[in-house]
Design a protein around this motif. Structure first.
Motif, PDB file in Angstrom:
ATOM      1  N   ALA A 151       0.836  -1.210   0.000  1.00 10.46           N
ATOM      2  CA  ALA A 151       0.000   0.000   0.000  1.00 10.46           C
ATOM      3  C   ALA A 151       0.866   1.253   0.000  1.00 10.46           C
ATOM      4  O   ALA A 151       0.391   2.341   0.355  1.00 10.46           O
ATOM      5  N   ASP A 152       2.104   1.110  -0.429  1.00  6.36           N
ATOM      6  CA  ASP A 152       3.056   2.219  -0.368  1.00  6.36           C
ATOM      7  C   ASP A 152       2.596   3.415  -1.195  1.00  6.36           C
ATOM      8  O   ASP A 152       2.735   4.567  -0.779  1.00  6.36           O
ATOM      9  N   MET A 155      -0.341   5.131   0.548  1.00  7.12           N
ATOM     10  CA  MET A 155       0.082   5.772   1.782  1.00  7.12           C
ATOM     11  C   MET A 155       0.788   7.098   1.496  1.00  7.12           C
ATOM     12  O   MET A 155       0.528   8.110   2.154  1.00  7.12           O
ATOM     13  N   ALA A 156       1.679   7.073   0.494  1.00  6.26           N
ATOM     14  CA  ALA A 156       2.389   8.297   0.132  1.00  6.26           C
ATOM     15  C   ALA A 156       1.426   9.353  -0.397  1.00  6.26           C
ATOM     16  O   ALA A 156       1.506  10.533  -0.029  1.00  6.26           O
ATOM     17  N   ALA A 157       0.492   8.927  -1.249  1.00  8.21           N
ATOM     18  CA  ALA A 157      -0.462   9.871  -1.822  1.00  8.21           C
ATOM     19  C   ALA A 157      -1.365  10.466  -0.746  1.00  8.21           C
ATOM     20  O   ALA A 157      -1.636  11.679  -0.744  1.00  8.21           O
ATOM     21  N   LEU A 212       6.486   9.585  -3.571  1.00  8.19           N
ATOM     22  CA  LEU A 212       5.448   9.350  -4.572  1.00  8.19           C
ATOM     23  C   LEU A 212       5.994   9.556  -5.978  1.00  8.19           C
ATOM     24  O   LEU A 212       5.698   8.781  -6.891  1.00  8.19           O
ATOM     25  N   GLY A 213       6.814  10.577  -6.149  1.00 14.07           N
ATOM     26  CA  GLY A 213       7.390  10.859  -7.461  1.00 14.07           C
ATOM     27  C   GLY A 213       8.261   9.734  -7.968  1.00 14.07           C
ATOM     28  O   GLY A 213       8.232   9.390  -9.163  1.00 14.07           O
ATOM     29  N   ARG A 214       9.052   9.138  -7.076  1.00 16.44           N
ATOM     30  CA  ARG A 214       9.907   8.016  -7.495  1.00 16.44           C
ATOM     31  C   ARG A 214       9.060   6.834  -7.958  1.00 16.44           C
ATOM     32  O   ARG A 214       9.412   6.156  -8.938  1.00 16.44           O
ATOM     33  N   GLN A 215       7.964   6.581  -7.285  1.00 14.29           N
ATOM     34  CA  GLN A 215       7.094   5.475  -7.685  1.00 14.29           C
ATOM     35  C   GLN A 215       6.461   5.733  -9.047  1.00 14.29           C
ATOM     36  O   GLN A 215       6.416   4.846  -9.907  1.00 14.29           O
TER      37      GLN A 215
END
Length: 231
Positions: A151-152, A155-157, A212-215
């Motif tokens: 859920a990474d 969670m970041a968003a 989030l940007g890296r994902q």
């Protein structure tokens, strides 16, 4: 909301009302620490939707007590903080609406002035966006068995969205309240001060934006669409 969750929320309100003056003891005695523990292991077998609902109430009624630490594992504490933030923001909005509808200025309620209405509309959009992010994160955590790695993205968003809403929500809430919002006797600062603290917990805006940007960049355009639609 299901009948079982409504009952859980009613219980949480009653317990937190007592805990507001008695501290953590009533919360410990009520067994909220067992909310996510399976029934086979002596717990309540709740899901993250239950946690989200309970922590939103905690964010309103007992924002200074470590309820999230009692209920949620360390790895998903950012998700728990989003729920607390959603509850506190909802309370700030409710207090603001109540205030402008009762406070008179120039012979009519503040809420009748277009500028005030526009500010509250902006505030409401921010609050509802955070509530939606918290709900989406809860659904994802339930779908993946509370696995934070799975859920990474959500969670970041959600944490980034909640963090970014804090400035708007607190500024408008205090603006429409005026000086009364800062007084110890009034309830507003009881939720806006914790909001500013929660904003920096588990990583600030820059931390979650970078995560989030890296994902997103790693997935690419097509990969991002496929990942989102698969959820």
């Amino acid at each position: 909301m299901s009948a079982a969750r409504e009952m859980l929320c009613d219980t949480a309100r009653a317990v937190f009302a007592e805990a507001a003056t008695a501290g953590m003891a009533p919360i410990d005695e009520a067994g909220f620490g067992l909310l996510l523990v399976p029934e086979a292991d002596g717990g309540f077998g709740g899901d993250w939707g239950d946690v989200n609902a309970v922590l939103q109430i905690a964010g309103v009624m007992v924002p200074d007590l470590p309820v999230a630490g009692l209920i949620a594992p360390d790895a998903v504490q950012p998700a728990a903080t989003v729920s607390l933030m959603a509850g506190a923001m909802g309370q700030a909005l409710a207090l603001s609406i109540e205030h402008v509808n009762t406070r008179q200025q120039f012979g009519r309620p503040l809420g009748k002035f277009q500028a005030v209405q526009q500010s509250l509309a902006v505030m409401a959009c921010e609050v509802r966006a955070v509530e939606a992010a918290a709900a989406a994160l809860a659904a994802r955590l339930d779908a993946v068995g509370f696995d934070p790695a799975a859920a990474d993205f959500e969670m970041a968003a959600a944490k980034l969205r909640a963090n970014r809403a804090v400035g708007v929500v607190t500024a408008i809430a205090h603006q429409v309240h005026g000086a009364i919002g800062f007084t110890a006797e009034y309830e507003l600062n009881r939720v806006t001060i914790p909001l500013m603290r929660w904003r920096s917990e588990h990583g600030n805006d820059a931390y979650w934006a970078a995560k989030l940007g890296r994902q997103v960049s790693g997935l690419g355009g097509q990969g991002l669409w496929e990942a989102l639609t698969a959820r």
